[in-house]
Design a protein around this motif. Structure first.
Motif, PDB file in Angstrom:
ATOM      1  N   PHE A  17      17.829  37.531  29.449  1.00 43.37           N
ATOM      2  CA  PHE A  17      18.813  36.899  28.579  1.00 43.37           C
ATOM      3  C   PHE A  17      20.211  37.198  29.087  1.00 43.37           C
ATOM      4  O   PHE A  17      20.436  38.201  29.758  1.00 43.37           O
ATOM      5  CB  PHE A  17      18.689  37.407  27.138  1.00 43.37           C
ATOM      6  N   ALA A  21      22.695  39.320  24.633  1.00 45.40           N
ATOM      7  CA  ALA A  21      21.810  38.459  23.845  1.00 45.40           C
ATOM      8  C   ALA A  21      20.542  39.155  23.379  1.00 45.40           C
ATOM      9  O   ALA A  21      19.730  38.558  22.707  1.00 45.40           O
ATOM     10  CB  ALA A  21      21.448  37.215  24.646  1.00 45.40           C
ATOM     11  N   LEU A  24      21.197  39.982  18.411  1.00 42.32           N
ATOM     12  CA  LEU A  24      22.151  38.996  17.907  1.00 42.32           C
ATOM     13  C   LEU A  24      22.345  39.121  16.405  1.00 42.32           C
ATOM     14  O   LEU A  24      21.406  39.406  15.674  1.00 42.32           O
ATOM     15  CB  LEU A  24      21.654  37.571  18.193  1.00 42.32           C
ATOM     16  N   LEU A  35      20.653  30.796  22.679  1.00 46.57           N
ATOM     17  CA  LEU A  35      20.458  31.891  23.623  1.00 46.57           C
ATOM     18  C   LEU A  35      20.468  31.322  25.031  1.00 46.57           C
ATOM     19  O   LEU A  35      19.917  30.241  25.270  1.00 46.57           O
ATOM     20  CB  LEU A  35      19.106  32.579  23.409  1.00 46.57           C
TER      21      LEU A  35
END
Length: 87
Positions: A17, A21, A24, A35
């Protein structure tokens, strides 16, 4: 003497990610969360990433159950996905 040529399989990049991320916080009123999925390097072939949402601090009463496949085209290094949030 001639050695036979061996064709090595292409290197598969690692998937992760975008920075920040992994945890969150989103406003439920926003309606969606996005994302960015990133590859460690561009691949010379399409990359598919299977995903599935699971309960953590949020449950299926908070989000739209999501599972599927994100496709990243050859030469690309990232793709953005969006998932629904319930109020």
């Amino acid at each position: 003497m001639t050695w036979p040529r061996t064709r090595l399989p292409p290197q598969v990049p690692s998937v992760g990610f975008a920075p920040g991320a992994t945890s969150l916080r989103v406003q439920e009123s926003s309606g969606t969360v996005t994302l960015t999925v990133q590859l460690s390097a561009a691949a010379s072939f399409p990359v598919t990433v299977a995903y599935a949402a699971t309960d953590g601090t949020a449950t299926t009463s908070d989000y739209t159950l999501a599972a599927g496949t994100l496709w990243i085209a050859a030469g690309e290094t990232s793709k953005v996905g969006a998932w629904g949030i319930k109020e």
